[in-house]
Design a protein around this motif. Sequence first.
Motif, mmCIF file in Angstrom:
data_model
loop_
_atom_site.group_PDB
_atom_site.id
_atom_site.type_symbol
_atom_site.label_atom_id
_atom_site.label_comp_id
_atom_site.label_asym_id
_atom_site.label_seq_id
_atom_site.Cartn_x
_atom_site.Cartn_y
_atom_site.Cartn_z
ATOM 1 N N PRO A 40 -35.300 22.273 23.246
ATOM 2 C CA PRO A 40 -35.048 23.451 22.405
ATOM 3 C C PRO A 40 -34.224 23.126 21.150
ATOM 4 O O PRO A 40 -34.480 23.696 20.085
ATOM 5 N N ALA A 41 -33.267 22.232 21.266
ATOM 6 C CA ALA A 41 -32.436 21.896 20.100
ATOM 7 C C ALA A 41 -33.276 21.253 19.003
ATOM 8 O O ALA A 41 -33.127 21.587 17.817
ATOM 9 N N VAL A 42 -34.156 20.337 19.394
ATOM 10 C CA VAL A 42 -35.007 19.679 18.406
ATOM 11 C C VAL A 42 -35.993 20.676 17.822
ATOM 12 O O VAL A 42 -36.247 20.684 16.612
ATOM 13 N N LEU A 48 -35.757 25.142 11.478
ATOM 14 C CA LEU A 48 -34.848 25.335 10.338
ATOM 15 C C LEU A 48 -35.243 24.444 9.163
ATOM 16 O O LEU A 48 -35.264 24.893 8.017
ATOM 17 N N VAL A 49 -35.542 23.195 9.464
ATOM 18 C CA VAL A 49 -35.934 22.263 8.402
ATOM 19 C C VAL A 49 -37.243 22.726 7.770
ATOM 20 O O VAL A 49 -37.394 22.711 6.541
ATOM 21 N N GLY A 50 -38.180 23.172 8.584
ATOM 22 C CA GLY A 50 -39.443 23.673 8.051
ATOM 23 C C GLY A 50 -39.243 24.869 7.140
ATOM 24 O O GLY A 50 -39.878 24.980 6.088
ATOM 25 N N ALA A 51 -38.346 25.778 7.532
ATOM 26 C CA ALA A 51 -38.063 26.952 6.705
ATOM 27 C C ALA A 51 -37.417 26.542 5.387
ATOM 28 O O ALA A 51 -37.745 27.088 4.319
ATOM 29 N N GLN A 52 -36.496 25.589 5.428
ATOM 30 C CA GLN A 52 -35.845 25.124 4.203
ATOM 31 C C GLN A 52 -36.848 24.454 3.269
ATOM 32 O O GLN A 52 -36.814 24.674 2.055
ATOM 33 N N VAL A 53 -37.734 23.658 3.831
ATOM 34 C CA VAL A 53 -38.753 22.995 3.011
ATOM 35 C C VAL A 53 -39.675 24.037 2.386
ATOM 36 O O VAL A 53 -40.030 23.953 1.215
ATOM 37 N N SER A 54 -40.039 25.037 3.172
ATOM 38 C CA SER A 54 -40.901 26.096 2.667
ATOM 39 C C SER A 54 -40.217 26.861 1.535
ATOM 40 O O SER A 54 -40.832 27.133 0.497
ATOM 41 N N ASN A 55 -38.952 27.191 1.719
ATOM 42 C CA ASN A 55 -38.204 27.891 0.659
ATOM 43 C C ASN A 55 -38.069 27.026 -0.582
ATOM 44 O O ASN A 55 -38.192 27.515 -1.704
ATOM 45 N N ALA A 56 -37.804 25.744 -0.391
ATOM 46 C CA ALA A 56 -37.688 24.837 -1.539
ATOM 47 C C ALA A 56 -39.023 24.743 -2.272
ATOM 48 O O ALA A 56 -39.056 24.710 -3.508
ATOM 49 N N GLY A 57 -40.109 24.727 -1.530
ATOM 50 C CA GLY A 57 -41.432 24.681 -2.155
ATOM 51 C C GLY A 57 -41.714 25.932 -2.960
ATOM 52 O O GLY A 57 -42.235 25.865 -4.081
#
Length: 103
Positions: A40-42, A48-57
């Motif tokens: 679950p932690a991974v 979270l990383v996917g959401a940040q990448v999506s927002n950055a894109g």
Amino acid sequence: MRYRITFVAGLAVGYVLGAKAGRTRYEQITRTARRIAESPAVQETAGLVGAQVSNAGRTAYGRVAERLPVTSLRDFLARPSEEEAEAVRRSEIDGAPMGDTHR
């Protein structure tokens, strides 16, 4: 930190591909990797990383779209060149029709 994770992942892949420890060791490594990937932690961190990448894109796309407001390739190709735009400006200032080069 990103480079450390990439380095460790590279070591693990290299070991799995190049190891001569046999099938048992390979299966042990794949079970461990699967267990880590399914934890679950991974999963949460990956989300979270996917959401940040999506927002950055989206942010990068928005900034580029502000500077290059081209809606399609046709619009881009229909834009006048710098020389054509200058000729239009000169004709508007001089009051001459566009095709009229005789004065």
